[in-house]
Design a protein around this motif. Structure first.
Motif, PDB file in Angstrom:
ATOM      1  N   TRP A 265       0.835  -1.209   0.000  1.00 44.61           N
ATOM      2  CA  TRP A 265       0.000   0.000   0.000  1.00 44.61           C
ATOM      3  C   TRP A 265       0.864   1.252   0.000  1.00 44.61           C
ATOM      4  N   LEU A 266       1.917   1.260   0.792  1.00 43.03           N
ATOM      5  CA  LEU A 266       2.829   2.400   0.820  1.00 43.03           C
ATOM      6  C   LEU A 266       3.498   2.580  -0.539  1.00 43.03           C
ATOM      7  N   SER A 267       3.823   1.477  -1.202  1.00 47.18           N
ATOM      8  CA  SER A 267       4.429   1.553  -2.535  1.00 47.18           C
ATOM      9  C   SER A 267       3.487   2.234  -3.517  1.00 47.18           C
ATOM     10  N   LEU A 268       2.216   1.848  -3.505  1.00 46.76           N
ATOM     11  CA  LEU A 268       1.242   2.443  -4.417  1.00 46.76           C
ATOM     12  C   LEU A 268       1.041   3.934  -4.136  1.00 46.76           C
ATOM     13  N   VAL A 269       1.051   4.314  -2.862  1.00 43.98           N
ATOM     14  CA  VAL A 269       0.883   5.727  -2.513  1.00 43.98           C
ATOM     15  C   VAL A 269       2.073   6.541  -3.012  1.00 43.98           C
ATOM     16  N   LEU A 270       3.277   6.031  -2.813  1.00 43.31           N
ATOM     17  CA  LEU A 270       4.465   6.757  -3.269  1.00 43.31           C
ATOM     18  C   LEU A 270       4.511   6.855  -4.790  1.00 43.31           C
ATOM     19  N   ILE A 271       4.086   5.802  -5.477  1.00 46.84           N
ATOM     20  CA  ILE A 271       4.028   5.864  -6.947  1.00 46.84           C
ATOM     21  C   ILE A 271       3.034   6.926  -7.397  1.00 46.84           C
ATOM     22  N   LEU A 272       1.872   6.962  -6.735  1.00 45.71           N
ATOM     23  CA  LEU A 272       0.855   7.943  -7.099  1.00 45.71           C
ATOM     24  C   LEU A 272       1.348   9.367  -6.891  1.00 45.71           C
ATOM     25  N   VAL A 273       2.030   9.605  -5.781  1.00 43.53           N
ATOM     26  CA  VAL A 273       2.449  10.968  -5.451  1.00 43.53           C
ATOM     27  C   VAL A 273       3.666  11.393  -6.261  1.00 43.53           C
ATOM     28  N   PHE A 274       4.742  10.600  -6.190  1.00 43.06           N
ATOM     29  CA  PHE A 274       6.025  11.045  -6.748  1.00 43.06           C
ATOM     30  C   PHE A 274       6.217  10.687  -8.218  1.00 43.06           C
ATOM     31  N   ALA A 275       5.490   9.671  -8.717  1.00 44.77           N
ATOM     32  CA  ALA A 275       5.660   9.280 -10.116  1.00 44.77           C
ATOM     33  C   ALA A 275       4.528   9.779 -11.004  1.00 44.77           C
ATOM     34  N   VAL A 276       3.294   9.779 -10.478  1.00 44.27           N
ATOM     35  CA  VAL A 276       2.146  10.160 -11.306  1.00 44.27           C
ATOM     36  C   VAL A 276       1.823  11.646 -11.170  1.00 44.27           C
ATOM     37  N   LEU A 277       1.673  12.115  -9.923  1.00 49.00           N
ATOM     38  CA  LEU A 277       1.276  13.510  -9.723  1.00 49.00           C
ATOM     39  C   LEU A 277       2.438  14.484  -9.906  1.00 49.00           C
ATOM     40  N   LEU A 278       3.530  14.254  -9.196  1.00 49.05           N
ATOM     41  CA  LEU A 278       4.670  15.177  -9.260  1.00 49.05           C
ATOM     42  C   LEU A 278       5.639  14.869 -10.403  1.00 49.05           C
ATOM     43  N   ARG A 279       5.668  13.624 -10.844  1.00 47.89           N
ATOM     44  CA  ARG A 279       6.561  13.182 -11.922  1.00 47.89           C
ATOM     45  C   ARG A 279       8.022  13.471 -11.619  1.00 47.89           C
ATOM     46  N   TRP A 280       8.397  13.260 -10.377  1.00 52.79           N
ATOM     47  CA  TRP A 280       9.785  13.459  -9.968  1.00 52.79           C
ATOM     48  C   TRP A 280      10.623  12.202 -10.165  1.00 52.79           C
ATOM     49  N   LEU A 281      10.002  11.044  -9.965  1.00 53.38           N
ATOM     50  CA  LEU A 281      10.741   9.786  -9.965  1.00 53.38           C
ATOM     51  C   LEU A 281      10.046   8.768 -10.855  1.00 53.38           C
TER      52      LEU A 281
ATOM     53  N   ALA B  41      17.718   7.197  -9.185  1.00 55.14           N
ATOM     54  CA  ALA B  41      16.332   7.645  -9.312  1.00 55.14           C
ATOM     55  C   ALA B  41      15.373   6.463  -9.279  1.00 55.14           C
ATOM     56  N   HIS B  42      15.737   5.360  -9.924  1.00 50.57           N
ATOM     57  CA  HIS B  42      14.875   4.177  -9.921  1.00 50.57           C
ATOM     58  C   HIS B  42      14.885   3.454  -8.577  1.00 50.57           C
ATOM     59  N   LEU B  43      15.950   3.638  -7.800  1.00 54.01           N
ATOM     60  CA  LEU B  43      16.040   2.990  -6.490  1.00 54.01           C
ATOM     61  C   LEU B  43      15.359   3.788  -5.381  1.00 54.01           C
ATOM     62  N   ALA B  44      15.096   5.064  -5.627  1.00 52.85           N
ATOM     63  CA  ALA B  44      14.629   5.942  -4.553  1.00 52.85           C
ATOM     64  C   ALA B  44      13.345   5.436  -3.903  1.00 52.85           C
ATOM     65  N   LEU B  45      12.318   5.175  -4.686  1.00 50.32           N
ATOM     66  CA  LEU B  45      11.034   4.749  -4.120  1.00 50.32           C
ATOM     67  C   LEU B  45      11.101   3.346  -3.505  1.00 50.32           C
ATOM     68  N   PRO B  46      11.674   2.334  -4.193  1.00 46.83           N
ATOM     69  CA  PRO B  46      11.789   1.023  -3.536  1.00 46.83           C
ATOM     70  C   PRO B  46      12.584   1.064  -2.239  1.00 46.83           C
ATOM     71  N   LEU B  47      13.665   1.838  -2.217  1.00 46.48           N
ATOM     72  CA  LEU B  47      14.452   1.951  -0.990  1.00 46.48           C
ATOM     73  C   LEU B  47      13.655   2.619   0.128  1.00 46.48           C
ATOM     74  N   ALA B  48      12.900   3.649  -0.228  1.00 47.95           N
ATOM     75  CA  ALA B  48      12.096   4.348   0.779  1.00 47.95           C
ATOM     76  C   ALA B  48      11.091   3.401   1.426  1.00 47.95           C
ATOM     77  N   VAL B  49      10.457   2.559   0.621  1.00 49.77           N
ATOM     78  CA  VAL B  49       9.477   1.613   1.165  1.00 49.77           C
ATOM     79  C   VAL B  49      10.168   0.561   2.021  1.00 49.77           C
ATOM     80  N   ALA B  50      11.303   0.034   1.542  1.00 47.48           N
ATOM     81  CA  ALA B  50      12.009  -1.004   2.292  1.00 47.48           C
ATOM     82  C   ALA B  50      12.487  -0.489   3.643  1.00 47.48           C
ATOM     83  N   VAL B  51      13.042   0.705   3.667  1.00 49.40           N
ATOM     84  CA  VAL B  51      13.550   1.268   4.919  1.00 49.40           C
ATOM     85  C   VAL B  51      12.395   1.613   5.853  1.00 49.40           C
TER      86      VAL B  51
END
Length: 332
Positions: A154-170, A188-198
């Motif tokens: 769920w956290l992964s989907l939220v981060l994708i929605l915010v940073f990849a879809v809405l903001l288009r940063w990552l 850049a590709h590791l940022a979101l997976p790492l954030a969720v894992a940590v």
């Protein structure tokens, strides 16, 4: 009480490891072949649905699927002992080569997240103990508890929605840009997976380190050190942190299965080309040979880390060793 030979001790651990891996291979082999699905679809694609009964029998014989399961396992075990784990039904190449192409991506994601988790856990644990009972300690405890309870998918989907879809940063998926590359692109590709894992594991281990440090802070030797004039910071850094190091190392060994499982889930959600995504594909397409080697690698790593953690604990506390009780003399 007689001390056991270190060679005998290590030999028993090695035997336990090999026996556990063998039982795992039997369980995975039978479970995979008894599960519903058609492995011919993985190998032949849509053509498998149009095969006649004679063509299907020939195809099963070619892949060695026409024999009883125990015969198939005996043949697989004999080949595996020689280093031949078969070919992937889906990729039409040796399974070791398929895994070797994906393994570095998982090692990068899992290794970096492992280092960040336990470095951050030690820092957070020490920070909470240093500010015990204060607003910072209470704030970290509450935020950490809430974040650690959020499901990783769920956290992964939220981060994708915010940073990849809405903001288009990552980027939302993959390990690198096709045709591109470089350190910045991989980061850049590791940022979101790492954030969720940590985020999913950090506070769990930080809380355990915090509690262990609190036990050390309240120990008698700390009171003695303070009575000799040592400051609280010196006592925490020089004595308490040193006292929790054995437990810290044991915790790192035990955590590998936990972090590994979370990494597999994260890879699947982010379509990250690693071992986790490959495991999902092999199970989905009944790619038996690939699934077997992946399960043995993952399961072997988990078993090894558990045995290593047990050895560390036995080193810390020799009473945990399963030795025979000392003989009682007649004079007693």
């Amino acid at each position: 009480m007689r001390q056991k030979s270190p060679f005998l001790y290590c030999g028993k651990k090695l035997l336990s490891f090999l026996l556990s891996v063998f039982l795992l291979s039997v369980a995975v082999f039978y479970a995979a072949r008894l599960a519903p699905g058609d492995p011919l679809v993985s190998y032949y694609g849509d053509r498998a649905e149009k095969m006649t009964s004679q063509e299907r029998a020939w195809a099963e014989a070619r892949l060695g699927l026409d024999q009883p399961i125990y015969v198939q396992y005996a043949r697989w075990l004999e080949n595996a002992a020689r280093g031949d784990f078969g070919i992937s039904y889906k990729y039409k190449m040796d399974v070791a080569e398929v895994i070797a192409a994906r393994l570095p991506n998982t090692l990068i994601l899992g290794g970096i997240s492992f280092v960040l988790i336990f470095t951050g856990a030690l820092v957070l644990g020490a920070l909470c103990v240093w500010n015990e009972g204060k607003w910072l300690d209470r704030f970290i405890c509450k935020v950490g508890t809430v974040v650690s309870c959020i499901p990783e998918f769920w956290l992964s989907l939220v981060l994708i929605l915010v940073f990849a879809v809405l903001l288009r940063w990552l980027p939302s998926s993959g390990a690198y840009t096709i045709g591109g590359g470089g350190v910045a692109d991989r980061a850049a590709h590791l940022a979101l997976p790492l954030a969720v894992a940590v985020a999913g594991h950090l506070w769990y281990y930080a809380y355990m380190i915090r509690n262990k440090l609190l036990e050390e802070v309240r120990a008698d030797y700390v009171l003695l050190a303070k009575s000799k004039g040592l400051g609280s910071r010196a006592v925490l850094l020089r004595h308490c942190l040193r006292g929790v190091m054995p437990t810290y190392l044991s915790l790192m060994a035990i955590s590998v299965p936990h972090i590994l499982g979370g990494t597999y889930i994260i890879e699947t959600v982010f379509s990250y080309p690693g071992i986790g995504t490959l495991s999902y594909e092999s199970a989905r397409y009944q790619d038996y040979n690939l699934l077997m080697l992946l399960c043995l690698l993952s399961g072997g790593l988990v078993i090894f880390c558990n045995i290593l953690a047990q050895m560390i604990n036995e080193r810390i506390d020799p009473r945990m060793r399963s030795e025979e009780p000392p003989e009682v003399s007649d004079r007693e």
